[in-house]
Design a protein around this motif. Structure first.
Motif, PDB file in Angstrom:
ATOM      1  N   VAL A 130     100.950 -10.081 -13.918  1.00  0.00           N
ATOM      2  CA  VAL A 130     100.643  -9.293 -12.719  1.00  0.00           C
ATOM      3  C   VAL A 130      99.923 -10.079 -11.936  1.00  0.00           C
ATOM      4  N   PRO A 131     100.246 -10.517 -10.690  1.00  0.00           N
ATOM      5  CA  PRO A 131      99.388 -11.405  -9.652  1.00  0.00           C
ATOM      6  C   PRO A 131      98.701 -10.240  -9.066  1.00  0.00           C
ATOM      7  N   VAL A 132      97.540 -10.869  -8.836  1.00  0.00           N
ATOM      8  CA  VAL A 132      96.567  -9.995  -7.924  1.00  0.00           C
ATOM      9  C   VAL A 132      96.876  -9.730  -6.443  1.00  0.00           C
ATOM     10  N   LYS A 133      97.761 -10.694  -6.009  1.00  0.00           N
ATOM     11  CA  LYS A 133      98.373 -10.746  -4.640  1.00  0.00           C
ATOM     12  C   LYS A 133      99.783 -10.762  -4.903  1.00  0.00           C
ATOM     13  N   PRO A 134     100.459  -9.989  -3.925  1.00  0.00           N
ATOM     14  CA  PRO A 134     100.095  -9.076  -2.885  1.00  0.00           C
ATOM     15  C   PRO A 134      99.264  -7.887  -3.693  1.00  0.00           C
ATOM     16  N   ILE A 135      98.192  -7.479  -2.826  1.00  0.00           N
ATOM     17  CA  ILE A 135      97.511  -6.417  -3.377  1.00  0.00           C
ATOM     18  C   ILE A 135      98.232  -5.114  -3.508  1.00  0.00           C
ATOM     19  N   TYR A 136      98.922  -4.779  -2.669  1.00  0.00           N
ATOM     20  CA  TYR A 136      99.765  -3.486  -2.796  1.00  0.00           C
ATOM     21  C   TYR A 136     100.740  -3.230  -3.783  1.00  0.00           C
ATOM     22  N   TRP A 255      96.993 -11.884 -13.537  1.00  0.00           N
ATOM     23  CA  TRP A 255      97.029 -13.537 -12.889  1.00  0.00           C
ATOM     24  C   TRP A 255      96.183 -13.715 -11.744  1.00  0.00           C
ATOM     25  N   VAL A 256      94.958 -14.413 -11.802  1.00  0.00           N
ATOM     26  CA  VAL A 256      94.079 -14.529 -10.686  1.00  0.00           C
ATOM     27  C   VAL A 256      93.732 -16.002 -10.425  1.00  0.00           C
ATOM     28  N   THR A 257      94.752 -16.965 -10.669  1.00  0.00           N
ATOM     29  CA  THR A 257      94.528 -18.370 -10.364  1.00  0.00           C
ATOM     30  C   THR A 257      95.619 -18.998  -9.707  1.00  0.00           C
TER      31      THR A 257
END
Length: 781
Positions: A130-136, A255-257
């Motif tokens: 789960v990517p942190v972006k896009p935020i929505y 996922w934050v990288t």
């Protein structure tokens, strides 16, 4: 003869609603440049402020606390807001390419879209992380995880990949919130497990050792398992595998990288760095194209490598605004000088924060309160807007020098400012019209003998044997600043009368007025508006066969629509619905929610939230074609579309024509999101007071005037729903079928009654037995 307003001469297109662009939008709202139009293109009407997102995840802030309302900000600034997905830039044509709609022309374009997690570099990450972006999108998954934790009774394991400031903050915020939820439910937090992975030898590698140690201690105290020097090699549905072969089971992987530039930037021909970010000079201008600017995370400044942090994006807003103004005037630009040290306030989830600046570091609850004050002050800059109107300008001394224009642009601008002729002199020029229409492809119809494909003084259309012609016309001024969406809604609104008669659309002619302007602006306006309209007409199998376009003070569009009804051998109309055919005992079904009038009025005054406006537009964009088919299949006796005269006005027409009375159940009438809030603020459509005069048709109006939904009875609707009289025994199945067909607001709202001796035929009530045949009949509120 009439004096034309100042024409649009130059277009600045802002792609993305990041921290830099919100500053630019507000700055142009405070100090507009005559002849310059700002267009903001973003996939969502609300843009998140990264500094408060961890607090939102932890439960300290609401959604609105941490999101800037782009739609409302654009209303203040007099800027166009287009909710769409950008797919590229055509620098030769100077247009921004959008998915499933015409491109938007620009003189200058600025890009502030942040970074995109590069999940495809790791096997399985695109499918399972789960990517942190896009935020929505992340927010939807986060809310789903919250609900999963509430329902889950066993152990729950969450893995976070990336241990920079963003990853550590996210990990601690999620853990804090989930523990709070478990405690609220009386469950032990020991069933919750968190793992933090980083390929680096330490967490927070860009911060000083003291800050690293403080966070290492917090993570250890919270029971977070930290995996350093652990490069993730694979992500599966059940967990994470690192390069050394170690496997960690996980129910959810965040996922934050490894962030990079958006994929569509690759096709622009603009210079990018190794990570795919736009290379710009110190003036925030592309090193490839002087008409392209970039700011925030997506910008890579040559010779000034910067950490991807919101503080830089915020600081870039002022020089970006200045340089956009200067570039339009052909004047020298100003260099942006990023600070070498900056203060980072990193929260730990529990209203505690650690400060980091160079070699300094300090922590405490007071640091979190300090951060909270700073963040709230930033958000107030965009939520508590000055009272100046969106188009009010500053004195001339405060405005930029004259715009740099070509000779041709100057001549066209002067012509647009001159006294404009009426009559045939007000027609749009033939070259502009021809170019705008050349991109349209109306649906093929063998009954069209002469139309746009063979233009003449008039269209020639054959009426098929066994058919009767139904003819209607609708026309109104633009109420939103996106011409493509306006074109779609105008066509959809015009088609509503055809569906309300039980007919099928056949052919259409258009009439449009456009403000005077330079040629390319007028052409683009017509192209977008008519492209949206033809898309809707084609979907309805309705062929555009011609029309007329002229100049006017405001953008406006209307259609004359022809529809067809079946005639049997005896010459009787087979499928005709009439307002006069309601029968006592029928129930009243409404297919869409009410509230477009008050929402649009509030939007014009900057009072409506962007998501309310976008939801209202989505309702207006929804065709009534399938709703009409469902109503026909369930034996509807009579039908009308609820539009300008409001629910009571249109129902009154039906009762008078049918010689019946009717009951309305206020609590069952479906309402669009935000409509009641807008009504409570006094945001009423200009037609509302005229519509409200028919309240004399309500027998017991005085008993209900204080009800919050009462004013919505007179709210004028644009492209509103169908109001149908359906046999009571078919009502439950009809509403269920409408829901399944994609009309979630559909509901039984009342009942048709035999005529009474009373002068007023309509009655408001708490409930009607047949209107409560099933709990599934209640509309959305």
């Amino acid at each position: 003869m009439q004096q034309a307003p100042s024409p649009i001469v130059k277009d600045i297109v802002l792609v993305g609603g990041g921290h830099s662009h919100v500053g630019v939008i507000k700055a142009f709202g405070m100090q507009p440049v005559p002849g310059v139009r700002i267009t903001v293109i973003c996939t969502d009407a609300h843009t998140p402020y990264s500094g408060m997102l961890p607090g939102y995840i932890a439960g300290h802030y609401s959604y609105d606390d941490v999101h800037i309302d782009l739609s409302r900000l654009c209303v203040f600034a007099g800027a166009r807001f287009i909710q769409a997905e950008v797919t590229g830039i055509d620098r030769t044509a100077q247009t921004v390419l959008l998915r499933d709609r015409p491109p938007v022309p620009y003189d200058l374009v600025s890009i502030n879209i942040g970074s995109t997690p590069s999940v495809r570099q790791v096997a399985g990450a695109a499918q399972h992380a789960v990517p942190v972006k896009p935020i929505y999108q992340f927010n939807q998954r986060w809310l789903a995880l919250l609900e999963r934790a509430r329902q889950h009774t066993g152990d729950l394991t969450v893995a976070v990949v990336g241990a920079g400031a963003g990853g550590v903050e996210l990990c601690l915020a999620m853990q804090y919130r989930l523990r709070q939820e478990l405690a609220r439910l009386g469950r032990k937090p020991t069933t919750l497990h968190f793992h933090l992975f980083t390929a680096e030898a330490t967490i927070l590698p860009t911060h000083n050792r003291g800050v690293q140690q403080r966070f290492a201690q917090v993570l250890m105290q919270r029971g977070v398992h930290v995996h350093t020097a652990a490069r993730v090699a694979e992500i599966a549905a059940s967990g994470v595998r690192v390069a050394t072969g170690e496997w960690q089971a996980a129910d959810e992987v965040m996922w934050v990288t490894q962030a990079g530039g958006a994929a569509w930037l690759q096709s622009t021909g603009l210079a990018l760095d190794a990570a795919g970010f736009l290379q710009v000079n110190t003036q925030l201008q592309s090193v490839t194209d002087p008409c392209v600017f970039a700011a925030g995370d997506v910008a890579s400044i040559a010779g000034h490598p910067l950490e991807k942090a919101g503080v830089f994006a915020v600081r870039m807003a002022k020089p970006l605004t200045h340089n956009l103004r200067q570039s339009l005037a052909g004047l020298p630009l100003r260099a942006y000088h990023p600070q070498t040290r900056w203060l980072a306030l990193i929260s730990t989830g529990d209203r505690y924060a650690i400060a980091s600046r160079g070699a300094l570091g300090f922590a405490g609850q007071w640091v979190w309160r300090w951060k909270d004050r700073i963040d709230r002050a930033f958000m107030q800059r965009f939520s508590q807007l000055p009272t100046m109107g969106p188009h009010q300008t500053k004195p001339a001394a405060f405005l930029q020098p004259a715009l740099a224009m070509s000779t041709q642009e100057s001549q066209q601008a002067l012509s647009a400012l001159a006294m404009r002729c009426g009559g045939c002199g007000a027609k749009v020029g033939p070259d502009i019209l021809a170019r705008a229409l050349s991109s349209l492809t109306p649906v093929h119809n063998p009954d069209v003998l002469m139309g746009l494909h063979t233009p003449d003084d008039a269209a020639v259309v054959r009426v098929p044997a066994g058919k009767a012609l139904v003819h209607t016309v609708d026309f109104f001024r633009a109420f939103i600043d996106d011409p493509y969406v306006f074109g779609k809604i105008a066509a959809n609104h015009a088609l509503g009368d055809i569906y309300a008669m039980g007919a099928l659309p056949h052919t259409a002619t258009a009439i449009a007025t456009v403000p005077a302007g330079i040629d390319r602006q007028t052409e683009a306006l017509l192209t977008h508006m008519m492209a949206g309209a033809v898309e809707v007409l084609n979907a309805a199998h309705c062929s555009l066969v011609g029309g007329h376009t002229g100049e006017g003070q405001e953008l406006a569009l209307g259609f004359a629509i022809n529809g067809l009804l079946d005639i049997n051998a005896q010459g009787e109309l087979q499928t005709l619905w009439r307002k006069s055919a309601m029968q006592a005992g029928d129930v009243l079904i409404l297919t869409k929610g009410l509230g477009t009038g008050t929402l649009l009025a509030a939007h014009a005054r900057g009072l409506a939230r962007g998501r309310w406006v976008q939801a209202a537009l989505a309702s207006m964009l929804q065709s009534s074609q399938h709703a009409a088919q469902v109503l026909q299949a369930h034996g509807a006796h009579a039908c009308t579309d609820v539009t300008g005269f409001g629910l009571v006005g249109h129902l009154l027409e039906m009762t008078r024509a049918s010689g019946t009375d009717a009951t309305l159940v206020l609590g069952d009438i479906p309402v669009l999101d935000g409509a009641l809030e807008c009504m409570a603020q006094g945001a009423l459509s200009s037609l509302h007071s005229a519509n409200a005069r028919v309240q004399t048709a309500l027998r017991n109006a005085t008993e209900w005037t204080s009800h919050p939904r009462y004013p919505l009875l007179f709210d004028p609707q644009t492209a509103g729903g169908l109001l149908a009289s359906v046999p009571a025994q078919h009502a439950e199945a009809c509403v269920l079928a409408l829901h399944q067909a994609g009309y979630p607001y559909s509901a039984v709202i009342g009942q048709v009654l035999p005529p009474s001796e009373a002068i007023a035929p309509l009655v408001l009530a708490d409930a009607v037995p047949t209107a409560r045949a099933s709990l599934g009949l209640a509309g959305k509120v």
